[in-house]
Every structure is written in C-alpha cells, then in structure tokens.
Design an enzyme around this catalytic site. Structure first.
Site: not given
Ligand code: AP5
Length: 213
Positions: A13, A87, A126, A160, A171
């Site tokens: 996203k 969400r 990431r 992160r 998550r």
C-alpha cells in the site's frame, strides 16, 4: 479523485501510494505514518499508542478517525489516497461521513491481493528512508547505491519496531478479524476493484493506473 488502498500488512500500500503522490499529485494519508510521527514526537497520544502498535493490534477508532478528520479539513485538488485507513467498519462509515461533509466522495477502493506466505519476507526485509519515507526491501527493492536513498540521497535508513514475524502474525490476525470485512462492504457498495499485489512493483503500478484512468 479519492481512493483507498486496502490490503494486509506488507501488501504494498505504502509503496504504491508514494508512486501515486509523485505521478498524480495526490496526497497520501497513512494513519500508520501519522501514528509513528506521534510516537517520535512524544505526544500524549503517541505514548498511548506505542505499545498497541508494537503488539500489532489496532489503535482505537476514536484516535485514528480524529487524525483523518484533521487532515480532511483542508482540500486538495489531486485528491487523497487513504493508506491503512479505514481498518474497521466504524472507520469506513466515518470516512463516508467526513468526505460527504466536505462535498467529496470516494471514487475507488483498490484491494491489493497477496498471498499471506509472501508477507513475512516482505515485512521482515523492509526498510525506509528516515528523511523522505521511500520504501525499500533487502531483496526486491534495494537502493541503487548501498544505504543511500534513491529519492533524496539520505543515508538515514530505518526499520520499524513492528516489522518482526511475531508482530506481523498479530497484525494479520487483526486484518482478518477487523479489516477484511471491508472487502465485502465496499463490494456491496460497487466501489471495490482488485489488483494482483504479488506482481512486480511496476506491474502493480500499471494495474492501479488502469483502474484510475
Ligand atoms: P501501517 O503503517 O498502516 O502498517 P500496515 O497496514 O501493517 O502496512 P505496512 O505499512 O506494513 O505495509 P504496506 O502495505 O504499506 O507495504 P509496503 O508498501 O511498505 O500500520 C501500523 C500499525 O499502526 C498497525 O498495526 C496499527 O497498530 C496502527 N494503525 C495504523 N492505521 C490504523 C487504523 N486505521 N486503525 C487502527 N490502527 C491503525 O511494502 C512492504 C515491503 O514489500 C517493502 O519492503 C516493499 O519494498 C516490498 N514490496 C512492496 N510491493 C512489492 C511488490 N509488488 N513486489 C515485491 N516487493 C514489494
């Protein structure tokens, strides 16, 4: 044009939103980025949400709807990309009302379909530029010069706190329990479009462009 990018953690996203900002003069509204900024700046709200985010759970609707409400007080000709919001069904209803209050509407909801098995590798690999926010990956999307951001030249790369396998599983659980019902919700409203989020980054960009055009 106002759109939602919908998909699980690591679906791509943020990567696609940044491209749309560059190509189409749209504004990215990422509730994840807003919450991380609040943590970094040490606000009361940032302190409240820090543990929740690290555990991979959802922050309350009240907090995130408040963040989006503030951003929608201004208008933007290019339109908004909602990244990581809504969400929950309550957030989706709130977004409809907030847009209507400014005379705007939602033009498309783009679901990025991915295989769960790909998400662990995506999220644990990431890293992002701490200065401009460009998103990279250890394997699939490295900067041209090691450790130097392609976009802004910064060497301030960050990872992160919630990008670990344990947090990702939580998550994903939150996504399937609370966010995936939005797929049916927007389908029923006739606004849902889907793209193959497992395709190469450039191919996903083209699929989204085809929808928006
Ligand atoms: P948030 O920051 O929104 O995280 P997320 O939804 O979990 O999504 P990610 O940012 O992890 O993934 P992404 O889809 O943007 O993928 P990316 O493009 O980076 O939320 C974090 C937390 O904040 C939540 O857990 C919650 O606590 C809280 N929160 C936020 N919003 C909330 C809300 N509305 N309500 C309640 N709580 C909220 O890509 C991932 C990696 O894959 C990158 O390395 C990238 O280079 C790579 N990649 C991307 N596309 C491809 C591709 N096509 N092929 C190969 N690699 C790719």
């Amino acid at each position: 044009m106002n759109i939602i990018l919908l998909g699980p953690p690591g679906a791509g996203k943020g990567t696609q939103a940044r491209h749309l900002v560059e190509e189409r003069n749209m504004v990215q509204l990422s509730t994840g980025d807003m919450l991380r900024d609040a943590r970094t700046s040490g606000t009361e709200m940032g302190k409240v949400v820090a543990d929740v985010m690290d555990r991979g759970e959802l922050v309350t609707d009240e907090i995130v709807i408040g963040l989006i409400r503030e951003k929608l007080e201004g208008t933007h000709a290019g339109g908004f990309i909602f990244d990581g919001f809504p969400r929950t069904l309550a957030q989706a209803d709130a977004l409809t009302d907030l847009l209507a209050a400014t005379g705007a509407k939602l033009d498309a909801v783009i679901e990025m379909q991915v295989d769960d098995a790909a998400l662990v590798a995506r999220v644990t690999g990431r890293f992002t530029c701490g200065d401009c926010g460009e998103v990279y990956h250890d394997v699939t999307h490295r900067p041209a010069a090691e450790g130097v951001c392609d976009k802004c030249g910064s060497t301030n790369m960050k990872r992160r706190a919630d990008d670990n396998e344990e947090s990702l599983r939580q998550r994903l659980m939150e996504y399937y329990k609370k966010t995936s019902p939005l797929i049916g919700y927007y389908y029923a409203k006739g606004q849902l479009r889907t793209v193959d989020g497992l395709a190469e980054i450039d191919d996903v960009q083209q699929a989204i462009a085809a929808i928006l055009d």
